[in-house]
Design a protein around this motif. Sequence first.
Motif, PDB file in Angstrom:
ATOM      1  N   PHE A  81       0.822  -1.205   0.000  1.00 35.14           N
ATOM      2  CA  PHE A  81       0.000   0.000   0.000  1.00 35.14           C
ATOM      3  C   PHE A  81       0.862   1.263   0.000  1.00 35.14           C
ATOM      4  O   PHE A  81       0.596   2.204  -0.748  1.00 35.14           O
ATOM      5  N   ILE A  82       1.886   1.272   0.865  1.00 35.72           N
ATOM      6  CA  ILE A  82       2.815   2.394   0.942  1.00 35.72           C
ATOM      7  C   ILE A  82       4.226   1.806   0.940  1.00 35.72           C
ATOM      8  O   ILE A  82       4.660   1.240   1.946  1.00 35.72           O
ATOM      9  N   PRO A  83       4.941   1.881  -0.182  1.00 38.63           N
ATOM     10  CA  PRO A  83       6.264   1.241  -0.286  1.00 38.63           C
ATOM     11  C   PRO A  83       7.218   1.601   0.848  1.00 38.63           C
ATOM     12  O   PRO A  83       7.977   0.743   1.325  1.00 38.63           O
ATOM     13  N   SER A  84       7.158   2.837   1.333  1.00 37.17           N
ATOM     14  CA  SER A  84       8.075   3.262   2.393  1.00 37.17           C
ATOM     15  C   SER A  84       7.725   2.653   3.749  1.00 37.17           C
ATOM     16  O   SER A  84       8.499   2.770   4.702  1.00 37.17           O
ATOM     17  N   HIS A  85       6.571   1.986   3.839  1.00 36.25           N
ATOM     18  CA  HIS A  85       6.140   1.367   5.088  1.00 36.25           C
ATOM     19  C   HIS A  85       6.497  -0.121   5.163  1.00 36.25           C
ATOM     20  O   HIS A  85       5.936  -0.847   5.982  1.00 36.25           O
ATOM     21  N   ARG A  86       7.404  -0.572   4.351  1.00 35.20           N
ATOM     22  CA  ARG A  86       7.785  -1.988   4.405  1.00 35.20           C
ATOM     23  C   ARG A  86       8.164  -2.386   5.821  1.00 35.20           C
ATOM     24  O   ARG A  86       8.956  -1.705   6.484  1.00 35.20           O
TER      25      ARG A  86
END
Length: 399
Positions: free
Chosen positions: A291-296
């Motif tokens: 959903f949000i790549p930076s929130h892996r």
Amino acid sequence: MTNWRLSFGIHPKTKSSAIKPMLLVILLVGTATFALWKYLSLRLLSDLSLSDFDQQIATGIAIFSLIAVPLGLLATTLPRKTPLRIFTLPGLFLMGLLSTLLVLTVLRDFGLAIYYTIASSPLPGVLRWSAQWTIIASFILTFVGYVNAKATPRLKEFDFPISGLRTGMRGFRVAHLTDVHVGPTIGAKTLQAMVDAINSKNPDVVVITGDLVDGKLSDLMESIAPLFSLKSVYGTFFVTGNHEYYSGCAEWISHLNANGVTVLLNEHRVITHMGARLAIAGVTDHKAHHFIPSHRCDPHAALHGIAAGTPTILLAHQPVTAQNVPSEKVSLQLSGHTHGGQFFPWIFAVPLQQPVVSGLSNKYKHPVYVSRGAGYWGPPKRIAAQSEIAIITLVPHDE
């Protein structure tokens, strides 16, 4: 006259992008519901010799479910004040009922197949009374499940020993809340009861491991308000669950932070209590990067910088996160997500996806505690999976 698209929560400027997924859900769920009713009619209702009036009632319920069940599932995408929201609770209740009817009807079919294979003189009326009791049992289980789901979660209190815990931290209380699912069928009154239960235990810290909400901030602003009356010495810490990402995660993170809840996005905080230190680390949901790549999800980043020997509690929504955790750095992982299976047969399906369904596990090199959660998702139904809020008291391991 109100535009029909607005009734479905579709803004004119976004109708082409929003309407297709909604119609697809209605089509797929409606088709599955129709197929289920067809099976129940052939395998169950046909053995009851229903009167014309009873047949009309059964047909009416079937038609209503074709509408209500899909709209129940779509409730979080519908505006709060849309008339279609009236279908939410009955639709989800029927979903739970039909699920149990399907399972018990399949079991009845197997039982009858065995019975007629081994019985030399089958008893008269077996088909009729077995069909009757299948329906009666389904209604009883569904109503019991509804009562269980709507009840205030029990407080599950236990001591947890931690190696290296200094004397000053002995007796430190952690309240663990998870999977509340504030949304169309769980509102402010229910959440307030949970908050009151936690506050009654005077915790030192409150931690929330995701799936707090099911819906947009604009719809749930009032429903979520009781959360901010949580009381503890060191505040409330939160990590995202998969449902936050379905519900406008960025807005929810900002709202929680603005109201004093510390959201941990692959990071940690260190608490100093009576001269002793305890780290609270938190990771994003296991599938957040979709959903949000930076929130892996990154346990290594969350734990980076914690001084060696510092007792550490890791907050992770999904238990499966444990497989990527550097266990030597974690004293205890707290998770949710599973709902303890919520009700049969999902109790047996959850282990196919998650390593721990509920309770404390030593499957990994660090202990993992999985809460059954305080709310529910989908059907308001809990069978053999009572909701809970954990109150965990930390004690030195050598006690």
